[in-house]
Design an enzyme around this catalytic site. Structure first.
Site, mmCIF file in Angstrom:
data_model
loop_
_atom_site.group_PDB
_atom_site.id
_atom_site.type_symbol
_atom_site.label_atom_id
_atom_site.label_comp_id
_atom_site.label_asym_id
_atom_site.label_seq_id
_atom_site.Cartn_x
_atom_site.Cartn_y
_atom_site.Cartn_z
ATOM 1 N N ARG A 63 -1.749 -8.143 1.639
ATOM 2 C CA ARG A 63 -2.342 -8.731 0.303
ATOM 3 C C ARG A 63 -4.314 -9.500 0.274
ATOM 4 O O ARG A 63 -4.210 -9.674 -0.433
ATOM 5 C CB ARG A 63 -1.654 -9.811 0.004
ATOM 6 C CG ARG A 63 -0.351 -9.594 -0.858
ATOM 7 C CD ARG A 63 -0.148 -8.290 -1.664
ATOM 8 N NE ARG A 63 0.748 -7.735 -2.587
ATOM 9 C CZ ARG A 63 1.545 -6.733 -2.573
ATOM 10 N NH1 ARG A 63 0.435 -5.823 -2.364
ATOM 11 N NH2 ARG A 63 2.588 -6.442 -2.920
ATOM 12 N N HIS A 231 7.623 5.819 3.984
ATOM 13 C CA HIS A 231 8.665 5.225 2.604
ATOM 14 C C HIS A 231 9.326 6.873 1.900
ATOM 15 O O HIS A 231 9.731 6.904 0.808
ATOM 16 C CB HIS A 231 7.874 4.713 1.589
ATOM 17 C CG HIS A 231 6.917 4.666 0.826
ATOM 18 N ND1 HIS A 231 6.715 5.598 -0.189
ATOM 19 C CD2 HIS A 231 5.899 3.490 0.790
ATOM 20 C CE1 HIS A 231 5.668 5.505 -0.362
ATOM 21 N NE2 HIS A 231 5.398 4.040 -0.346
ATOM 22 N N ASP A 304 7.909 -1.779 3.885
ATOM 23 C CA ASP A 304 6.735 -1.726 2.904
ATOM 24 C C ASP A 304 7.296 -3.304 2.562
ATOM 25 O O ASP A 304 7.196 -3.778 1.633
ATOM 26 C CB ASP A 304 7.330 -0.989 2.106
ATOM 27 C CG ASP A 304 6.373 -0.598 0.670
ATOM 28 O OD1 ASP A 304 5.292 -0.697 0.806
ATOM 29 O OD2 ASP A 304 6.811 0.465 -0.196
#
Length: 428
Positions: A63, A231, A304
């Site tokens: 982030r 994913h 993830d």
């Protein structure tokens, strides 16, 4: 500081769990054998716990910059260390995006100053991840880009993806893809299936993912590029990846812990902590993921890790952002729900989280070999704890696994020969 870890167990070159000591000197693994003695090392009694290579996670969201209210490099890497991860690869969906020299240099500076584990940043495929202008791959590689991706969104333009793959191939780099065909997303917030129908929600169909993967596989074949699928979540995706591997195309794939442990039938209510992208799919998809992992179609497990604030997740399942945290729950979840249930072996789990991702991307990690950097995690396979988000070191507490009782918790993580995290009173 030098360390001598006594009376542990590890997975040897033959893939068997055996008794061992391990000596760390000057940041390197100096010796792996039984009955080691050393005068100049602090002795740490491991008490039969597992000495594993530091875990490797090729798909994480830290982030920072731009999303520090969700996570920072410091908090994210502390959480990674607590989860046993020593090498993590950070996705570029930050603000600004690492899409040029200035932004990548700033990111690398932040990593150097703040990270508690090894962080390898991805470079973006397109400027601002907007899909219209390719970044300077050569410059991003020079500045330490791990691979190239626009993760968070799929590259929709086939000509852009082909050009990116050709350029990456020339640099011997991988293109890594979040696969969604935007015209099929359907403004969905969950899988298009029983759950969406029951609750009257827009669903994301399985083919939204698999059709994008099929397209990219053919592009990768044309470009002779290493193409890695993020994913994987559907039966159709597993099938097309399996077929591509049989055809000799350079494709690899990952699956998340939550897609291996949960399916849409496990969602108890319209709880945003069960909202992730790709969504939890049906029972047949879940079975196909396990089968794909076991037969080599899927190469590795990646978390993830996607932290969000409680306020963001409280907006309801339709408005809340996609994603869950993963670092601090991955190993115990997988050990308890796959190994303890006989679905995979402990040896396989270690490989999926260490040597397989490392080997796939050419990293000097994932093995306890003499002379290599001492990136190590020590795991108590007998320890049972309840998952408690209030104890997470990550800023993100967004997990669907709160209250789950799991075994197999990391108790110490060593990065570059230094203790990066240790559970209080874990070792004597």
């Amino acid at each position: 500081m030098n360390y001598l870890f006594k009376n542990g167990r590890y997975m040897n070159e033959e893939g068997k769990i055996v008794a061992t000591d391990l000596l760390v000197q000057d940041g390197k693994i100096a010796k792996v054998a039984e009955n080691i003695t050393a005068d100049n090392a602090e002795v740490i009694e491991v008490n039969g716990n597992l000495i594993a290579p530091g875990l490797v996670d090729v798909h994480v969201h830290l982030r920072e910059p731009g999303g520090e209210h969700k996570e920072t490099i410091e908090t994210g890497t502390l959480a990674a260390a607590k989860g046993g991860f020593t090498t993590i690869c950070s996705m570029p969906n930050t603000r600004p995006v690492p899409d040029c020299r200035e932004h990548m240099e700033d990111l690398q500076k932040r990593i150097k100053e703040k990270a508690h584990v090894n962080v390898l940043p991805y470079g973006a495929i397109t400027v601002r991840q907007a899909g219209s202008e390719m970044t300077d791959f050569e410059t991003l590689k020079e500045l330490g880009a791990f691979a190239f991706t626009d993760d968070g969104v799929g590259v929709q333009d086939a000509s852009m993806m082909l050009a990116a793959m050709k350029r990456a191939a020339k640099l011997n780099m991988a293109v890594v893809a979040h696969c969604e065909e935007n015209t099929l997303i359907n403004k969905g917030c969950v899988h298009e299936g029983k759950f969406s129908e029951k609750h009257g929600l827009n669903g994301i169909p399985s083919v939204c993912e698999s059709v994008h993967i099929a397209r990219d596989i053919l592009l990768a074949e044309a470009a002779d590029c290493h193409y890695h699928v993020c994913h994987v979540s559907t039966k159709g995706s597993v099938r097309v990846i399996r077929d591509a591997k049989r055809a000799g195309i350079k494709v690899t794939a990952e699956v998340t812990p939550h897609h291996l442990v949960l399916c849409e039938d496990d969602i108890p209510s319209v709880d945003p902590n069960f909202k992730m992208n790709p969504p939890l799919r049906g029972k047949e998809d879940h079975a196909a993921l396990i089968e794909g992992l076991l037969d080599g179609t899927i190469d590795m497990i990646a978390t993830d890790h996607a932290p969000h604030t409680a306020e963001e997740k409280a907006q309801g399942i339709e408005r809340a952002p996609f994603g869950i945290t993963g670092f601090e729950t991955a190993f115990p979840l997988l050990y308890t729900n796959l190994v303890k249930k006989g679905i995979i072996t402990l040896e396989q789990l270690i490989q999926f989280l260490t040597e397989k991702p490392a080997d796939t991307f050419g990293l000097e990690a994932g093995r306890l070999k003499e002379g290599r950097t001492a990136d190590i995690t020590i795991i108590d396979l007998e320890q049972e704890e309840e998952i408690d988000p209030t104890t997470f070191l990550s800023k993100g507490k967004n997990t669907p696994f709160a209250g789950w009782k799991c075994q197999g918790w990391p108790v110490m993580t060593i990065v570059g020969g230094k203790i990066a995290w240790q559970k209080e009173s874990a070792l004597v």
